[in-house]
Design an enzyme around this catalytic site. Structure first.
Site, PDB file in Angstrom:
ATOM      1  N   ILE A  94       0.691  -1.271   0.098  1.00 55.29           N
ATOM      2  CA  ILE A  94       0.135  -0.113   0.096  1.00 55.29           C
ATOM      3  C   ILE A  94       0.853   1.392   0.118  1.00 55.29           C
ATOM      4  O   ILE A  94       1.841   1.468   0.733  1.00 55.29           O
ATOM      5  CB  ILE A  94      -0.955  -0.133   1.034  1.00 55.29           C
ATOM      6  CG1 ILE A  94      -1.899  -1.228   1.066  1.00 55.29           C
ATOM      7  CG2 ILE A  94      -1.553   1.590   1.105  1.00 55.29           C
ATOM      8  CD1 ILE A  94      -2.695  -1.378   2.131  1.00 55.29           C
ATOM      9  N   LEU A  95       0.524   2.225  -0.930  1.00 60.66           N
ATOM     10  CA  LEU A  95       1.363   3.343  -1.091  1.00 60.66           C
ATOM     11  C   LEU A  95       1.185   4.353  -0.046  1.00 60.66           C
ATOM     12  O   LEU A  95       0.045   4.624   0.363  1.00 60.66           O
ATOM     13  CB  LEU A  95       1.147   3.990  -2.337  1.00 60.66           C
ATOM     14  CG  LEU A  95       1.985   3.077  -3.590  1.00 60.66           C
ATOM     15  CD1 LEU A  95       1.578   3.724  -4.867  1.00 60.66           C
ATOM     16  CD2 LEU A  95       3.571   3.402  -3.434  1.00 60.66           C
ATOM     17  N   HIS A 105      -6.813  -3.944 -11.214  1.00 63.41           N
ATOM     18  CA  HIS A 105      -7.268  -4.599 -10.024  1.00 63.41           C
ATOM     19  C   HIS A 105      -7.944  -5.910 -10.600  1.00 63.41           C
ATOM     20  O   HIS A 105      -8.615  -5.513 -11.519  1.00 63.41           O
ATOM     21  CB  HIS A 105      -7.874  -3.994  -8.938  1.00 63.41           C
ATOM     22  CG  HIS A 105      -8.532  -4.706  -7.722  1.00 63.41           C
ATOM     23  ND1 HIS A 105      -7.370  -5.080  -6.883  1.00 63.41           N
ATOM     24  CD2 HIS A 105      -9.596  -5.263  -7.527  1.00 63.41           C
ATOM     25  CE1 HIS A 105      -8.214  -5.924  -5.797  1.00 63.41           C
ATOM     26  NE2 HIS A 105      -9.404  -6.045  -6.203  1.00 63.41           N
TER      27      HIS A 105
HETATM   28  C1  GAR Z   1      -2.603  -8.937 -11.414  1.00 62.17           C
HETATM   29  O1  GAR Z   1      -3.472  -9.972 -11.318  1.00 62.17           O
HETATM   30  C2  GAR Z   1      -3.092  -7.637 -10.929  1.00 62.17           C
HETATM   31  O2  GAR Z   1      -4.239  -7.284 -11.129  1.00 62.17           O
HETATM   32  C3  GAR Z   1      -2.933  -7.864  -9.302  1.00 62.17           C
HETATM   33  O3  GAR Z   1      -1.779  -8.726  -9.155  1.00 62.17           O
HETATM   34  C4  GAR Z   1      -1.436  -9.434 -10.366  1.00 62.17           C
HETATM   35  C5  GAR Z   1      -0.069  -9.100 -10.843  1.00 62.17           C
HETATM   36  O4  GAR Z   1       0.646 -10.002 -11.985  1.00 62.17           O
HETATM   37  N1  GAR Z   1      -2.837  -6.797  -8.630  1.00 62.17           N
HETATM   38  C6  GAR Z   1      -3.586  -6.655  -7.480  1.00 62.17           C
HETATM   39  O5  GAR Z   1      -4.248  -7.638  -6.883  1.00 62.17           O
HETATM   40  C7  GAR Z   1      -3.508  -5.225  -6.708  1.00 62.17           C
HETATM   41  N2  GAR Z   1      -4.593  -5.278  -5.771  1.00 62.17           N
HETATM   42  P1  GAR Z   1       1.607  -9.760 -12.667  1.00 62.17           P
HETATM   43  O6  GAR Z   1       2.690  -9.309 -11.666  1.00 62.17           O
HETATM   44  O7  GAR Z   1       1.883 -10.807 -13.603  1.00 62.17           O
HETATM   45  O8  GAR Z   1       1.481  -8.363 -13.715  1.00 62.17           O
END
Ligand code: GAR
Length: 193
Positions: free
Chosen positions: A97-98, A114
């Site tokens: 969290i930033l 998200h």
């Molecule tokens: C993705 O599914 C993104 O939407 C999620 O983390 C994953 C990262 O995948 N983000 C969150 O849940 C933020 N709340 P990646 O590292 O392969 O891009």
């Protein structure tokens, strides 16, 4: 060769970096007129850093735990982002969290993806939350980052069906394919102002 002015961006990562890869691929295909000036991670273990290095994109690792409190971490992040001269900060699987000082230093200049149709299923493991809830449709959301977690104005969403034989994993993979489509598209909209 013609010299083009591309919108400079920073991408913040914490993990495997498939969204970062989708952004890089879209740039390389000429579909996204941006230049990644910096890939920043809160952990040196993020595979996303390796992806960045492969394309000679500058990387920095700034773990929050190296700082006395979140605001000091935020000050450091502000300094690094200002130094890099970017117009947009793209959170791509950034799992920390930033701090509020960082968010207020760049109003409307930080976006996040998200893996749910917000405002449903905020927080961690959104795909699993949606699967366990039994929804028939879920998806992903790109939004502007504000101080409230997984809130802030929505820019784009993709709706993804939950299929009868899904488990949380197959569902997450289907959502991810849509993340890889909508995130570069939204960044391109920013580039086009
Ligand atoms: C993705 O599914 C993104 O939407 C999620 O983390 C994953 C990262 O995948 N983000 C969150 O849940 C933020 N709340 P990646 O590292 O392969 O891009």
């Amino acid at each position: 060769m013609e010299k083009r002015e591309y919108m400079p961006i920073a991408v913040f990562v914490s993990g495997r970096g498939t969204n970062l890869q989708a952004i890089i691929d879209a740039i390389n295909k000429g579909k996204l007129k941006t230049e990644i000036k910096l890939v920043l991670s809160n952990t040196s273990k993020a595979y996303a850093l390796e992806r960045a290095r492969k394309y000679n994109i500058p990387t920095k690792v700034i773990p929050s735990k190296k700082f006395k409190n979140p605001l000091e971490w935020g000050e450091k992040l502000i300094e690094v982002v200002k130094e890099s001269g970017v117009d947009l900060v793209v959170l791509a699987g950034f799992m920390k969290i930033l701090p509020p000082n960082f968010i207020s230093a760049f109003p409307n200049k930080i976006i996040n993806i998200h893996p749910s149709i917000l405002p449903a299923f905020k927080g961690l493991s959104a795909q699993e939350q949606a699967f366990n809830y039994g929804v028939k449709y879920t998806g992903c959301t790109v939004h502007i980052v504000t101080e409230k977690l997984d809130e802030g104005p929505i820019i784009a969403q993709a709706v993804v069906p939950v299929l009868p034989n899904d488990n949380a994993n197959t569902l997450a993979n289907r959502i991810l394919k849509y993340e890889h489509k909508i995130y570069p598209q939204v960044i391109q909209w920013f580039a086009e102002k």
